[in-house]
Motif scaffolding. Structure first.
Motif, PDB file in Angstrom:
ATOM      1  N   ALA A  26     119.015   7.957  48.531  1.00 17.13           N
ATOM      2  CA  ALA A  26     118.104   9.078  48.763  1.00 17.13           C
ATOM      3  C   ALA A  26     116.769   8.627  49.311  1.00 17.13           C
ATOM      4  O   ALA A  26     116.082   9.366  49.979  1.00 17.13           O
ATOM      5  CB  ALA A  26     117.876   9.848  47.457  1.00 17.13           C
ATOM      6  N   CYS A  27     116.332   7.404  48.988  1.00 14.29           N
ATOM      7  CA  CYS A  27     114.993   7.015  49.372  1.00 14.29           C
ATOM      8  C   CYS A  27     114.874   5.507  49.431  1.00 14.29           C
ATOM      9  O   CYS A  27     115.696   4.781  48.887  1.00 14.29           O
ATOM     10  CB  CYS A  27     113.962   7.548  48.365  1.00 14.29           C
ATOM     11  SG  CYS A  27     114.199   6.902  46.689  1.00 14.29           S
ATOM     12  N   THR A  28     113.853   5.037  50.113  1.00 12.54           N
ATOM     13  CA  THR A  28     113.460   3.636  50.053  1.00 12.54           C
ATOM     14  C   THR A  28     112.103   3.611  49.407  1.00 12.54           C
ATOM     15  O   THR A  28     111.189   4.289  49.852  1.00 12.54           O
ATOM     16  CB  THR A  28     113.387   3.037  51.461  1.00 12.54           C
ATOM     17  OG1 THR A  28     114.670   3.148  52.068  1.00 12.54           O
ATOM     18  CG2 THR A  28     112.973   1.577  51.399  1.00 12.54           C
ATOM     19  N   LEU A  29     111.943   2.852  48.341  1.00  6.79           N
ATOM     20  CA  LEU A  29     110.676   2.809  47.637  1.00  6.79           C
ATOM     21  C   LEU A  29     109.736   1.886  48.371  1.00  6.79           C
ATOM     22  O   LEU A  29     110.116   0.792  48.796  1.00  6.79           O
ATOM     23  CB  LEU A  29     110.876   2.306  46.203  1.00  6.79           C
ATOM     24  CG  LEU A  29     111.681   3.231  45.314  1.00  6.79           C
ATOM     25  CD1 LEU A  29     111.762   2.641  43.920  1.00  6.79           C
ATOM     26  CD2 LEU A  29     111.043   4.598  45.246  1.00  6.79           C
ATOM     27  N   GLY A  30     108.490   2.291  48.519  1.00  6.56           N
ATOM     28  CA  GLY A  30     107.507   1.496  49.249  1.00  6.56           C
ATOM     29  C   GLY A  30     106.871   0.465  48.352  1.00  6.56           C
ATOM     30  O   GLY A  30     105.930   0.759  47.644  1.00  6.56           O
ATOM     31  N   ILE A  97     115.873  14.560  42.881  1.00  6.51           N
ATOM     32  CA  ILE A  97     116.010  14.130  44.274  1.00  6.51           C
ATOM     33  C   ILE A  97     117.294  13.332  44.464  1.00  6.51           C
ATOM     34  O   ILE A  97     117.662  12.992  45.588  1.00  6.51           O
ATOM     35  CB  ILE A  97     114.802  13.296  44.730  1.00  6.51           C
ATOM     36  CG1 ILE A  97     114.655  12.026  43.882  1.00  6.51           C
ATOM     37  CG2 ILE A  97     113.530  14.133  44.672  1.00  6.51           C
ATOM     38  CD1 ILE A  97     113.603  11.082  44.413  1.00  6.51           C
ATOM     39  N   LYS A  98     117.959  13.040  43.364  1.00  2.42           N
ATOM     40  CA  LYS A  98     119.240  12.343  43.362  1.00  2.42           C
ATOM     41  C   LYS A  98     119.772  12.457  41.949  1.00  2.42           C
ATOM     42  O   LYS A  98     119.025  12.737  41.016  1.00  2.42           O
ATOM     43  CB  LYS A  98     119.041  10.869  43.763  1.00  2.42           C
ATOM     44  CG  LYS A  98     120.298  10.039  43.904  1.00  2.42           C
ATOM     45  CD  LYS A  98     121.127  10.451  45.107  1.00  2.42           C
ATOM     46  CE  LYS A  98     122.316   9.529  45.274  1.00  2.42           C
ATOM     47  NZ  LYS A  98     123.194   9.957  46.379  1.00  2.42           N
ATOM     48  N   SER A 140     111.686  12.560  53.008  1.00  4.15           N
ATOM     49  CA  SER A 140     110.270  12.550  53.367  1.00  4.15           C
ATOM     50  C   SER A 140     109.487  13.328  52.317  1.00  4.15           C
ATOM     51  O   SER A 140     110.052  14.098  51.532  1.00  4.15           O
ATOM     52  CB  SER A 140     110.065  13.198  54.740  1.00  4.15           C
ATOM     53  OG  SER A 140     110.448  14.568  54.701  1.00  4.15           O
ATOM     54  N   ASP A 141     108.169  13.136  52.317  1.00  3.18           N
ATOM     55  CA  ASP A 141     107.323  13.902  51.400  1.00  3.18           C
ATOM     56  C   ASP A 141     107.513  15.403  51.620  1.00  3.18           C
ATOM     57  O   ASP A 141     107.557  16.183  50.665  1.00  3.18           O
ATOM     58  CB  ASP A 141     105.853  13.540  51.613  1.00  3.18           C
ATOM     59  CG  ASP A 141     105.524  12.149  51.110  1.00  3.18           C
ATOM     60  OD1 ASP A 141     106.297  11.609  50.301  1.00  3.18           O
ATOM     61  OD2 ASP A 141     104.495  11.597  51.543  1.00  3.18           O
ATOM     62  N   GLU A 142     107.629  15.802  52.887  1.00  2.00           N
ATOM     63  CA  GLU A 142     107.776  17.229  53.190  1.00  2.00           C
ATOM     64  C   GLU A 142     109.047  17.805  52.584  1.00  2.00           C
ATOM     65  O   GLU A 142     109.064  18.920  52.054  1.00  2.00           O
ATOM     66  CB  GLU A 142     107.779  17.443  54.707  1.00  2.00           C
ATOM     67  CG  GLU A 142     106.436  17.185  55.388  1.00  2.00           C
ATOM     68  CD  GLU A 142     106.088  15.715  55.472  1.00  2.00           C
ATOM     69  OE1 GLU A 142     107.017  14.862  55.360  1.00  2.00           O
ATOM     70  OE2 GLU A 142     104.898  15.388  55.634  1.00  2.00           O
ATOM     71  N   ARG A 143     110.157  17.030  52.653  1.00  2.00           N
ATOM     72  CA  ARG A 143     111.413  17.508  52.088  1.00  2.00           C
ATOM     73  C   ARG A 143     111.324  17.638  50.574  1.00  2.00           C
ATOM     74  O   ARG A 143     111.868  18.584  49.978  1.00  2.00           O
ATOM     75  CB  ARG A 143     112.541  16.546  52.459  1.00  2.00           C
ATOM     76  CG  ARG A 143     112.935  16.563  53.923  1.00  2.00           C
ATOM     77  CD  ARG A 143     113.760  17.793  54.263  1.00  2.00           C
ATOM     78  NE  ARG A 143     114.982  17.867  53.478  1.00  2.00           N
ATOM     79  CZ  ARG A 143     116.090  17.190  53.753  1.00  2.00           C
ATOM     80  NH1 ARG A 143     116.128  16.387  54.812  1.00  2.00           N
ATOM     81  NH2 ARG A 143     117.163  17.318  52.990  1.00  2.00           N
ATOM     82  N   VAL A 144     110.667  16.687  49.928  1.00  2.00           N
ATOM     83  CA  VAL A 144     110.523  16.749  48.472  1.00  2.00           C
ATOM     84  C   VAL A 144     109.652  17.942  48.084  1.00  2.00           C
ATOM     85  O   VAL A 144     109.960  18.671  47.137  1.00  2.00           O
ATOM     86  CB  VAL A 144     109.928  15.436  47.917  1.00  2.00           C
ATOM     87  CG1 VAL A 144     109.737  15.524  46.406  1.00  2.00           C
ATOM     88  CG2 VAL A 144     110.844  14.258  48.248  1.00  2.00           C
ATOM     89  N   ILE A 145     108.567  18.161  48.821  1.00  2.00           N
ATOM     90  CA  ILE A 145     107.705  19.313  48.545  1.00  2.00           C
ATOM     91  C   ILE A 145     108.492  20.603  48.705  1.00  2.00           C
ATOM     92  O   ILE A 145     108.352  21.546  47.905  1.00  2.00           O
ATOM     93  CB  ILE A 145     106.482  19.295  49.477  1.00  2.00           C
ATOM     94  CG1 ILE A 145     105.542  18.147  49.072  1.00  2.00           C
ATOM     95  CG2 ILE A 145     105.732  20.629  49.423  1.00  2.00           C
ATOM     96  CD1 ILE A 145     104.391  17.926  50.031  1.00  2.00           C
ATOM     97  N   GLU A 146     109.356  20.678  49.715  1.00  2.00           N
ATOM     98  CA  GLU A 146     110.194  21.869  49.897  1.00  2.00           C
ATOM     99  C   GLU A 146     111.091  22.105  48.686  1.00  2.00           C
ATOM    100  O   GLU A 146     111.339  23.258  48.313  1.00  2.00           O
ATOM    101  CB  GLU A 146     111.046  21.710  51.153  1.00  2.00           C
ATOM    102  CG  GLU A 146     110.262  21.864  52.455  1.00  2.00           C
ATOM    103  CD  GLU A 146     111.112  21.571  53.671  1.00  2.00           C
ATOM    104  OE1 GLU A 146     112.333  21.290  53.500  1.00  2.00           O
ATOM    105  OE2 GLU A 146     110.576  21.595  54.799  1.00  2.00           O
TER     106      GLU A 146
END
Length: 383
Positions: A26-30, A97-98, A140-146
């Motif tokens: 679902a994501c790559t952690l920074g 998110i997962k 993306s941040d936008e998808r999570v906010i959605e």
């Protein structure tokens, strides 16, 4: 007041770290590795050269974490533990998110909320970790906010349905009978408490809160013993509302687009618009807010903000009445007027929102849309 838990200590890795199991897809952690460099002072023969060398070799600043993640593994037994954890996560407003990976906006309160959940998981025999994160690839941040907005919007819509069911039990006109008022007051109070709880976890200004607040405020006004119906507000003088700054929430959609168009075209031609976060904004002197919680112009009873503006400024243009019904059906989603244009206009507004993240661009496109819609209905009225 619940006891404060000790602060969580988070160690930033000094080596590349892979995403924790459960969120790798679902994501790559920074997590940025720290680069270690050694400098031979003899090579830097002057302060200027030494400063330039240090500047060249210093690593770029690590972007701040945007999210808190809870990653957990819950044992299959006891079965109630998974239900208990799920309810706790819903209560604090976390979104999945997962599978088994939940997110909250990054702040101290989110950390504390997740710590309480982590303790419940561990106490039940499971395992959990709390992570500071930012997304690099995948989500993306936008998808999570959605996702946050979608879940809160569904909650507000469900609450609005409950409010309408209670409102249907009220008399169409006149005073609410005394033998029914007490029970209705308790029912509305429960809905008001739920609305307050949802507002506390509405981190990104999801649509629907104003609808709920308008419905509840209308019922509360009707059930006051002194007055059976909400008092009518006198029309406001447009000349006293010129050259003002009109403030509303960011991420404008149909009611805010239409209301801003109405304000500039029929109320305040020199209006300036400011778009602010849904939470925490303190208006400056002389500003007027619309379609925001506790603003000067927002939902009242079953009326959307556009309808409230039309009524309070005494606008009687039949074309505006038609547009108000369309905006109502799209925004409130109760099919009150059954306008056949509503689904199509709603799709156009959704397209504007999807194509333009900037509110000024949304307003410009929305203004053109409502100019055309007004022209259609003005022409129909003249014919």
């Amino acid at each position: 007041m619940r006891p404060r838990s000790p602060p969580l200590t988070t160690a930033h890795a000094h080596r590349p770290v892979s995403a924790p199991r459960g969120c790798a897809e679902a994501c790559t952690l920074g997590v940025r590795p720290v680069r270690v460099s050694r400098t031979n002072d003899s090579l830097a023969t002057s302060p200027t050269q030494l400063s330039a060398l240090k500047k060249r070799e210093s690593p770029p600043a690590r972007p701040e974490a945007r999210w808190m993640l809870l990653i957990h593994q819950i044992p299959p037994t006891p079965a109630y533990l998974r239900v208990k954890i799920g309810r706790h996560l819903a209560r604090i407003g976390a979104v999945a998110i997962k599978n088994s990976v939940y997110a909250l906006p990054y702040d101290d309160e989110s950390q504390e909320d997740f710590q309480w959940v982590l303790r419940e998981v561990v106490k039940g025999g499971g395992d959990a970790s709390i992570v500071e994160a930012r997304f690099i690839e995948g989500l993306s941040d936008e998808r999570v906010i959605e996702r946050f907005q979608s879940e809160r919007e569904a909650d507000f819509r469900h609450l609005a349905e409950q409010a309408r069911a209670i409102a249907a039990a009220l008399p169409k006109r006149g005073v609410v009978p005394e033998d029914r008022r007490a029970e209705l007051v308790r029912q509305v109070a429960r809905l008001r408490q739920r609305a307050t709880e949802l507002a506390a976890i509405d981190f990104f200004g999801a649509p629907g809160r104003e609808v709920v607040d308008g419905l509840l405020s209308g019922m509360e006004a009707r059930m006051r013993p002194v007055e059976g119906t909400e008092p009518a507000k006198a029309s406001l003088a447009r000349e006293q509302h010129q050259g003002r700054t009109w403030v509303t929430r960011t991420g404008i959609k149909v009611d805010r687009m239409a209301s801003a168009w109405l304000i500039r075209k029929f109320i305040d031609p020199e209006a300036r618009f400011k778009f602010v976060p849904a939470k925490g904004y303190r208006p400056e002197e002389g500003e007027l807010r619309f379609d925001m919680f506790e603003s000067e112009f927002t939902h009242e009873g079953e009326l959307c903000t556009f309808e409230v503006l039309v009524r309070r400024f005494g606008l009687t243009d039949p074309a505006l009445r038609a547009i108000a019904e369309i905006v109502h059906d799209i925004d409130v989603k109760d099919a009150k007027y059954g306008r056949e244009e509503a689904p199509g206009i709603g799709q156009l507004v959704a397209g504007i929102a999807a194509a333009h993240a900037d509110d000024e661009q949304r307003l410009a496109r929305g203004t053109a849309l409502f100019d055309d819609l007004y022209a259609v209905h003005s022409g129909a009225t003249r014919r």
